[in-house]
Scaffold this motif. Sequence first.
Motif: not given
Length: 329
Positions: A48, A223, A253, A265, A268
């Motif tokens: 991430d 994001t 994210t 996530h 996402e």
Amino acid sequence: MHAVRFFDGAVALEGTLIVRNGVVHLLDDPAPAGAPRLEGLVTGLFTDHHVHLQLIDYKLLPGSRLGAVVDLGADLDWISEVADQLSAHESCPVNVRYAGPFLTAPGGYPSDRTWAPAGSVREIRDAAAADAVVAELADADVSLIKIVAHSEAGPTLVDATFEAIVHRAAAHRIPVIAHAEGPGQAQRAARLGAGRLAHAPFSERLAPEEIAAQAVSTSWISTMAIHEGEAYAIVVDNVRRFVAAGGEVVYGTDMGNGTMPVDLHEAEVDALREAGIEGDDLLTALAPADPLIPGAPLLFLPDDDPNRSRRLTPADLDALTTDPTDPEH
């Protein structure tokens, strides 16, 4: 031995899974003919590229599907200590790269936000102050530097100060990431030398010529799932056109911004797919760790789907070689 396809960070290849001392290992040689096959895909833990560890329960990371995170705004001493803790985790180390504090204009975002922890923001008055702060961050071995250009939430750094940060960072070989928000700010940040945008642009639809220019000069952290309504439609459209022009988008994210799992996530991932990023391109955006590192945790992706991924265990292989009708099993 079990046959499997694995993603090495660029392409899917044939490999072999074996179990040693209760740990599944991946070998980059194809399995012998007739070996049982694990259907799906195996790869390393994901990355991430935009998190805020001071705003989450970071101790959950070692049990997640993430093997690396990039912290984009935290108190320097705090994040340095936490990065050391996570990298030394006995069962599942997590690689943490970090920028340290947000660099912003006096009174600029997020200096006035209650969620911003003490020490997580530095207000830069001029080029001389920029030189001093970048030197300090370089001495602290930050992995990158984050500049804020948020015109809708207060003053922004003037061009000369922004460029001073970029130039001093380049002298120390430190990449610069920019939070760009507000009309014209994504374009400005790229023009002034930021190599990556912390958020795929969502304030406005970028003109085709700007999309083309950024595709060869900057990369974007996705994001997208933090947005809704018109902002979401804008960011998906921008990302779709950016990728079509050859631009690089990586998964991130803004973990800590609202409620989301301390894990992959899935919303996402869905947004990346909606923007046209699929297959090997989607896996590349997730930047998995090298699955061939001996003893490294592996992810199993049924149907090659990241959102269905889970940690691979010996039990997944036992199921392929155990007769379910055998009363001893």
